[in-house]
Design a protein around this motif. Structure first.
Motif, PDB file in Angstrom:
ATOM      1  N   ILE A   1       0.851  -1.202   0.000  1.00  0.00           N
ATOM      2  CA  ILE A   1       0.000   0.000   0.000  1.00  0.00           C
ATOM      3  C   ILE A   1       0.884   1.250   0.000  1.00  0.00           C
ATOM      4  O   ILE A   1       1.635   1.479   0.945  1.00  0.00           O
ATOM      5  N   GLU A   2       0.806   2.046  -1.053  1.00  0.00           N
ATOM      6  CA  GLU A   2       1.523   3.322  -1.106  1.00  0.00           C
ATOM      7  C   GLU A   2       0.578   4.501  -1.310  1.00  0.00           C
ATOM      8  O   GLU A   2       0.990   5.645  -1.330  1.00  0.00           O
TER       9      GLU A   2
ATOM     10  N   GLU B   1      -5.674   4.381  -2.762  1.00  0.00           N
ATOM     11  CA  GLU B   1      -6.212   3.558  -3.847  1.00  0.00           C
ATOM     12  C   GLU B   1      -5.673   2.127  -3.807  1.00  0.00           C
ATOM     13  O   GLU B   1      -6.325   1.192  -4.294  1.00  0.00           O
ATOM     14  N   ASP B   2      -4.498   1.933  -3.210  1.00  0.00           N
ATOM     15  CA  ASP B   2      -3.908   0.596  -3.113  1.00  0.00           C
ATOM     16  C   ASP B   2      -4.615  -0.290  -2.093  1.00  0.00           C
ATOM     17  O   ASP B   2      -4.276  -1.475  -1.956  1.00  0.00           O
TER      18      ASP B   2
ATOM     19  N   LYS C   1      -7.286  -5.447  -0.543  1.00  0.00           N
ATOM     20  CA  LYS C   1      -6.611  -5.755   0.713  1.00  0.00           C
ATOM     21  C   LYS C   1      -7.636  -6.135   1.787  1.00  0.00           C
ATOM     22  O   LYS C   1      -8.847  -5.927   1.628  1.00  0.00           O
TER      23      LYS C   1
END
Length: 284
Positions: A143-144, A147-148, A152
């Motif tokens: 996750i960066e 939106e990532d 998850k």
């Protein structure tokens, strides 16, 4: 004897800033039902709904049967200044508002949302914060950016704003009961979940309690500014006004700053945050 690990349950309800109107706490308000305040005053007790497992907001220290924490000591001082004793009822976050609405408790501590502001009064905030993420240290759980989160698995409670944020960006939410933080943190570390979205101050303290776990606060993501207030039912306006005025007094005379320093390692959570925190459209 209550024995609770000195860590916190990660399902605090913290949302957008809101405050109530105030009156002099010794004055009366016309055309408002004051029966609730009269009942509380007559009983001499303010009944408070709280988790009891939320370090450092509401918890039992190791080996102690006396509940404490920042939220607890704030409301304990509010009650004292109103000439009342405080009685604490232990419950999960997801049941707090229902308990308040049913009259089981007189107050809870939470942050406002548009729908809750229609049913409840919120005092002057006594805590300001924002949201962060706990992720695995080696790769930030992939996750960066917000939106990532898509695809998850996020650990959380069913009805918190944090779970709303996770769902908004496409994450699956794995829900927990009134569990202590080690359950949440170990699930991220071992890959059962990928992320915990929650309050910055609480998460930073939780990580210090488990230095052996290969997890960390995401270094780049700060979002969703939020507050915590004392909450009362909408119809209990006189009680709400008295509490609101008392919280303001405690902010002005330095009591909130002192209590915050004791429970948040010298940090003052009673002051508004000046950092650039990302607002999330559609999330209250």
């Amino acid at each position: 004897m209550r024995k609770v690990i000195g860590v916190f349950v990660l399902f605090v309800s913290l949302m957008i800033i809101s405050g109530c109107g105030t009156t002099d706490k010794n004055s009366t308000t016309t055309n408002i039902d004051d029966s609730k305040w009269k009942d509380v005053e007559e009983s001499g007790k303010l009944v408070v709904g709280t988790s009891g497992t939320l370090y450092p907001a509401s918890y039992y220290p190791e080996g102690s049967d006396r509940i404490t924490g920042y939220n607890v000591e704030v409301i304990r001082e509010v009650a004292k200044r109103l000439g009342l004793e405080s009685k604490f009822e232990i419950m999960s976050f997801d049941s707090k508002m229902a308990a308040l609405q049913s009259g089981r408790v007189d107050v809870v501590m939470a942050g406002p949302r548009d729908e809750s502001k229609e049913k409840f009064n919120f005092s002057e905030p006594f805590k300001y914060s924002y949201s962060t993420m706990i992720v695995r240290s080696e790769d930030h759980s992939g996750i960066e950016s917000l939106e990532d989160l898509k695809g998850k698995v996020a650990g959380g409670a069913a009805t918190t704003v944090y779970s709303d944020i996770a769902r908004k960006y496409g994450a699956e939410v794995k829900t927990y009961g009134n569990a202590t933080n080690d359950v949440y943190l170990r699930d991220v570390a071992n890959g059962r979940t990928d992320v915990i979205i929650n309050d910055y101050y609480l998460q930073s303290l939780a990580l210090k309690a488990f230095p052996e776990l290969d997890i960390e606060l995401h270094p780049d993501l700060k979002f969703h500014p939020q507050t915590v207030s004392v909450v009362t039912p909408k119809e209990d306006q006189i009680l709400a006004d008295k509490i609101d005025e008392t919280v303001k007094e405690m902010k002005n005379d330095g009591t909130l700053t002192k209590l915050s320093g004791e429970f948040f390692g010298g940090q003052d959570v009673s002051q508004e945050i000046k950092d650039d925190i990302k607002e999330i459209e559609g999330i209250e």
